[in-house]
Design a protein around this motif. Sequence first.
Motif, PDB file in Angstrom:
ATOM      1  N   ARG A  54     -48.863 -28.625  13.663  1.00  0.00           N
ATOM      2  CA  ARG A  54     -47.822 -29.475  13.097  1.00  0.00           C
ATOM      3  C   ARG A  54     -47.457 -29.006  11.688  1.00  0.00           C
ATOM      4  N   ALA A  55     -48.443 -28.703  10.872  1.00  0.00           N
ATOM      5  CA  ALA A  55     -48.173 -28.224   9.513  1.00  0.00           C
ATOM      6  C   ALA A  55     -47.384 -26.924   9.537  1.00  0.00           C
ATOM      7  N   ALA A  56     -47.747 -26.013  10.433  1.00  0.00           N
ATOM      8  CA  ALA A  56     -47.028 -24.738  10.529  1.00  0.00           C
ATOM      9  C   ALA A  56     -45.589 -24.956  10.954  1.00  0.00           C
ATOM     10  N   VAL A  57     -45.368 -25.806  11.942  1.00  0.00           N
ATOM     11  CA  VAL A  57     -44.010 -26.063  12.430  1.00  0.00           C
ATOM     12  C   VAL A  57     -43.185 -26.751  11.345  1.00  0.00           C
ATOM     13  N   ARG A  58     -43.774 -27.726  10.680  1.00  0.00           N
ATOM     14  CA  ARG A  58     -43.038 -28.468   9.655  1.00  0.00           C
ATOM     15  C   ARG A  58     -42.709 -27.595   8.447  1.00  0.00           C
ATOM     16  N   SER A  59     -43.448 -26.519   8.236  1.00  0.00           N
ATOM     17  CA  SER A  59     -43.168 -25.628   7.110  1.00  0.00           C
ATOM     18  C   SER A  59     -41.895 -24.813   7.322  1.00  0.00           C
ATOM     19  N   VAL A  60     -41.430 -24.754   8.561  1.00  0.00           N
ATOM     20  CA  VAL A  60     -40.223 -23.991   8.871  1.00  0.00           C
ATOM     21  C   VAL A  60     -38.996 -24.639   8.240  1.00  0.00           C
ATOM     22  N   GLY A  61     -38.914 -25.940   8.263  1.00  0.00           N
ATOM     23  CA  GLY A  61     -37.766 -26.647   7.706  1.00  0.00           C
ATOM     24  C   GLY A  61     -36.609 -26.685   8.687  1.00  0.00           C
ATOM     25  N   GLY A  62     -35.773 -27.673   8.533  1.00  0.00           N
ATOM     26  CA  GLY A  62     -34.596 -27.797   9.374  1.00  0.00           C
ATOM     27  C   GLY A  62     -34.850 -28.392  10.741  1.00  0.00           C
ATOM     28  N   LEU A  63     -36.082 -28.801  11.013  1.00  0.00           N
ATOM     29  CA  LEU A  63     -36.412 -29.391  12.310  1.00  0.00           C
ATOM     30  C   LEU A  63     -36.657 -30.888  12.131  1.00  0.00           C
ATOM     31  N   GLU A  64     -36.181 -31.669  13.085  1.00  0.00           N
ATOM     32  CA  GLU A  64     -36.462 -33.100  13.094  1.00  0.00           C
ATOM     33  C   GLU A  64     -37.650 -33.338  14.016  1.00  0.00           C
ATOM     34  N   GLU A  65     -38.658 -34.036  13.535  1.00  0.00           N
ATOM     35  CA  GLU A  65     -39.871 -34.320  14.298  1.00  0.00           C
ATOM     36  C   GLU A  65     -39.771 -35.720  14.894  1.00  0.00           C
ATOM     37  N   VAL A  66     -39.928 -35.819  16.216  1.00  0.00           N
ATOM     38  CA  VAL A  66     -39.858 -37.106  16.911  1.00  0.00           C
ATOM     39  C   VAL A  66     -40.922 -37.153  18.004  1.00  0.00           C
ATOM     40  N   ILE A  67     -41.145 -38.354  18.506  1.00  0.00           N
ATOM     41  CA  ILE A  67     -41.922 -38.499  19.734  1.00  0.00           C
ATOM     42  C   ILE A  67     -40.903 -38.601  20.853  1.00  0.00           C
ATOM     43  N   LYS A  68     -40.998 -37.697  21.795  1.00  0.00           N
ATOM     44  CA  LYS A  68     -40.095 -37.666  22.942  1.00  0.00           C
ATOM     45  C   LYS A  68     -40.916 -37.189  24.132  1.00  0.00           C
ATOM     46  N   TYR A  69     -40.714 -37.786  25.259  1.00  0.00           N
ATOM     47  CA  TYR A  69     -41.491 -37.446  26.459  1.00  0.00           C
ATOM     48  C   TYR A  69     -42.988 -37.693  26.259  1.00  0.00           C
ATOM     49  N   GLY A  70     -43.349 -38.513  25.265  1.00  0.00           N
ATOM     50  CA  GLY A  70     -44.747 -38.856  25.033  1.00  0.00           C
ATOM     51  C   GLY A  70     -45.515 -37.879  24.168  1.00  0.00           C
ATOM     52  N   HIS A  71     -44.835 -36.938  23.521  1.00  0.00           N
ATOM     53  CA  HIS A  71     -45.531 -35.998  22.642  1.00  0.00           C
ATOM     54  C   HIS A  71     -44.618 -35.583  21.488  1.00  0.00           C
ATOM     55  N   LEU A  72     -45.129 -34.750  20.603  1.00  0.00           N
ATOM     56  CA  LEU A  72     -44.344 -34.282  19.462  1.00  0.00           C
ATOM     57  C   LEU A  72     -43.278 -33.305  19.934  1.00  0.00           C
ATOM     58  N   VAL A  73     -42.045 -33.578  19.551  1.00  0.00           N
ATOM     59  CA  VAL A  73     -40.928 -32.694  19.876  1.00  0.00           C
ATOM     60  C   VAL A  73     -40.177 -32.426  18.578  1.00  0.00           C
ATOM     61  N   TYR A  74     -39.756 -31.192  18.420  1.00  0.00           N
ATOM     62  CA  TYR A  74     -39.025 -30.768  17.229  1.00  0.00           C
ATOM     63  C   TYR A  74     -37.621 -30.377  17.651  1.00  0.00           C
ATOM     64  N   LEU A  75     -36.639 -30.998  16.982  1.00  0.00           N
ATOM     65  CA  LEU A  75     -35.239 -30.855  17.348  1.00  0.00           C
ATOM     66  C   LEU A  75     -34.488 -30.019  16.332  1.00  0.00           C
ATOM     67  N   SER A  76     -33.602 -29.189  16.837  1.00  0.00           N
ATOM     68  CA  SER A  76     -32.643 -28.445  16.033  1.00  0.00           C
ATOM     69  C   SER A  76     -31.446 -28.195  16.939  1.00  0.00           C
ATOM     70  N   CYS A  77     -30.452 -29.047  16.839  1.00  0.00           N
ATOM     71  CA  CYS A  77     -29.323 -29.003  17.779  1.00  0.00           C
ATOM     72  C   CYS A  77     -29.831 -29.156  19.217  1.00  0.00           C
ATOM     73  N   GLY A  78     -30.751 -30.066  19.415  1.00  0.00           N
ATOM     74  CA  GLY A  78     -31.417 -30.279  20.697  1.00  0.00           C
ATOM     75  C   GLY A  78     -32.874 -29.907  20.579  1.00  0.00           C
ATOM     76  N   PRO A  79     -33.663 -30.130  21.641  1.00  0.00           N
ATOM     77  CA  PRO A  79     -35.090 -29.815  21.578  1.00  0.00           C
ATOM     78  C   PRO A  79     -35.337 -28.318  21.424  1.00  0.00           C
ATOM     79  N   ALA A  80     -36.236 -27.969  20.518  1.00  0.00           N
ATOM     80  CA  ALA A  80     -36.562 -26.567  20.263  1.00  0.00           C
ATOM     81  C   ALA A  80     -38.000 -26.243  20.664  1.00  0.00           C
ATOM     82  N   LEU A  81     -38.946 -27.106  20.284  1.00  0.00           N
ATOM     83  CA  LEU A  81     -40.335 -26.856  20.640  1.00  0.00           C
ATOM     84  C   LEU A  81     -41.098 -28.160  20.705  1.00  0.00           C
ATOM     85  N   LEU A  82     -42.305 -28.086  21.265  1.00  0.00           N
ATOM     86  CA  LEU A  82     -43.137 -29.270  21.426  1.00  0.00           C
ATOM     87  C   LEU A  82     -44.583 -28.933  21.160  1.00  0.00           C
TER      88      LEU A  82
END
Length: 105
Positions: free
Chosen positions: A31-59
Amino acid sequence: MSMKDNFKGRDPDAYVAGLEGWQADLVAHLRAAVRSVGGLEEVIKYGHLVYLSCGPALLIRAEGKRVLLGYWRGQRLRDIEPRLKPGGQFEMGSLSFTEGGTLSR
């Protein structure tokens, strides 16, 4: 109750706080590594952490005895990361981690 049901509708901090042991440590690291990228919105989706950038990018998903780091369209990244395993819809590619595995930044 499944892990997905346990975290449905909760915030990302609650998701991480609900984990234990090596999974808690690994998810916090990822999570820390992903959040260091910037520009991603972190949400709970589908029951887990999902990172959005113009739609889902990674989980990041903790389940049973593993943690998954998955990328939508991740199969397109296999040239630069051959450990990505194809699967699911949307050309998903994921890395699976188990207890005792190693990960470098």
